[in-house]
Design an enzyme around this catalytic site. Sequence first.
Site, PDB file in Angstrom:
ATOM      1  N   CYS A  57       0.801  -1.224   0.000  1.00 54.87           N
ATOM      2  CA  CYS A  57       0.000   0.000   0.000  1.00 54.87           C
ATOM      3  C   CYS A  57       0.831   1.269   0.000  1.00 54.87           C
ATOM      4  O   CYS A  57       0.304   2.352  -0.229  1.00 54.87           O
ATOM      5  CB  CYS A  57      -0.924   0.012   1.225  1.00 54.87           C
ATOM      6  N   GLU A 116      -6.893  -6.258  -0.836  1.00 58.91           N
ATOM      7  CA  GLU A 116      -7.010  -5.298   0.277  1.00 58.91           C
ATOM      8  C   GLU A 116      -5.928  -4.247   0.164  1.00 58.91           C
ATOM      9  O   GLU A 116      -4.792  -4.545  -0.224  1.00 58.91           O
ATOM     10  CB  GLU A 116      -6.887  -6.054   1.612  1.00 58.91           C
ATOM     11  N   ARG A 134      -9.485   1.737  11.827  1.00 62.32           N
ATOM     12  CA  ARG A 134      -8.681   1.221  10.714  1.00 62.32           C
ATOM     13  C   ARG A 134      -9.570   1.095   9.476  1.00 62.32           C
ATOM     14  O   ARG A 134     -10.353   0.158   9.347  1.00 62.32           O
ATOM     15  CB  ARG A 134      -8.070  -0.134  11.068  1.00 62.32           C
ATOM     16  N   ARG A 168      -9.899   0.486   5.503  1.00 60.34           N
ATOM     17  CA  ARG A 168      -9.220  -0.145   4.387  1.00 60.34           C
ATOM     18  C   ARG A 168     -10.227  -0.400   3.264  1.00 60.34           C
ATOM     19  O   ARG A 168     -11.414  -0.584   3.512  1.00 60.34           O
ATOM     20  CB  ARG A 168      -8.585  -1.482   4.803  1.00 60.34           C
TER      21      ARG A 168
END
Length: 330
Positions: free
Chosen positions: A71, A118, A162, A164
Site C-alpha cells: 500500500c 485489500e 482502521r 481499508r
Amino acid sequence: MLYRYIDLFAGIGGIRLAFEPYGECVFSCEWDNKAKETYEANFWEKPAGDIREVEAGAVPDHEILLAGFPCQPFSLAGVSKKTSLGKKHGFLDETQGTLFFDIARIIKEKQPQAFLLENVKNLRSHDKGRTYKVIKKVLEEELGYTVYDKIINAKGLVPQNRERIYIVGFKDPVKFEYPSIPESGPALGDILEETVDDKYTLSDKLWSYLKSYKEKHSKKGNGFGYGLADFSSHTRTLSARYHKDGSEILIPQGENKNPRRLTPRECARLQGFPEDFKIPVSDTAAYKQFGNSVAVPVVERIARNMIYAIERNAPIEKPMEEERGERVAK
C-alpha cells in the site's frame, strides 16, 4: 465444498486465517524474510519469495485469489514521503506500485472463481482517482470480472480506527453484499495485558521529545504528535512505523509514570488475531508485521459473504430499462 486459494503478499497470514475454514491454501508468496518466519511458525510452510520472479503458469490452480498488495505507493504517508524525496508514487513507483499487475497476470493465467484484494482507503482517491480507475479497468474490462469495492472501518470489531478498501471480484456476474459492521465495538481496555514489562515504558528522553514535538506543531496549527489512548474507546490506526516510538498509540500509566507502547501481543489482539497466534520474531519485527497486517475479523466476515455468493451463484438483476431495450432489439 472446499476451495483452493492462494495467499499473495501474504505478510503474516491475516487474510489466510479468515479463509482457512473454507478450504486449503495451495500457494503463498511473501518477500520479507522476517514475515516469512512468522508465517512459517503459524502455518508450517515457508512462502515463496518475490512475486515478480514467480511464473503465473507455475502457480497451482485455485478457486480464490487473496492479496493484500503493498500500500505504500498509494497511502497518504507513502505518497507524502516519496514526493518529498522527489520519487514517483502509485503506478509510477517502479518497485511496489506495479505489483498490482503481477496479481493481474496470475488472474489472467489461472482464472480463479473469485478474488479479494485489500489496500489503504487512499487507493480509491490516489492521483485524483486515476490509479483506481486503471485497476478497475484491468479487472473488469481486460480480465472480465464483476468487481465490488468498499471502504470498511474495523473499529466495530476491534478497538482500532482502521479504514481499508476491500476489492472483491467474481468470474461469474453474481450478486455480492459486503457484511454489515457495527459502528462501535470492543474497548481498548478489553485487550490490554494485566502485567507488562517496564521495557515498553517510554524513556524520559523519548517522552520529552514527543511532548515538545507535539507542542511545536500545535503552535503551528498542525495535529501532528503522539496520541494517548482511551481505555474505553478505540485507538488510532496501528502502522508499520509503530516500532520507532509508538507515538500513535500510547497507553497511559498514571501521572507518576511515562506512558508505554503496546506489547506485540496487544498489537495482535488489536488486529483480531487469535491468542494462539505465534510471535517468533523480535518486538521491532512484530510491530512492523502487525502494523502491515489486516483486521482479521473484518476479513472473516467478507470471506463468509464471498463463499455464500459463490455457492448461491445468483445472477445480477439487470435494470428494467436495460431488459426492455434487449426485448425491443429482439
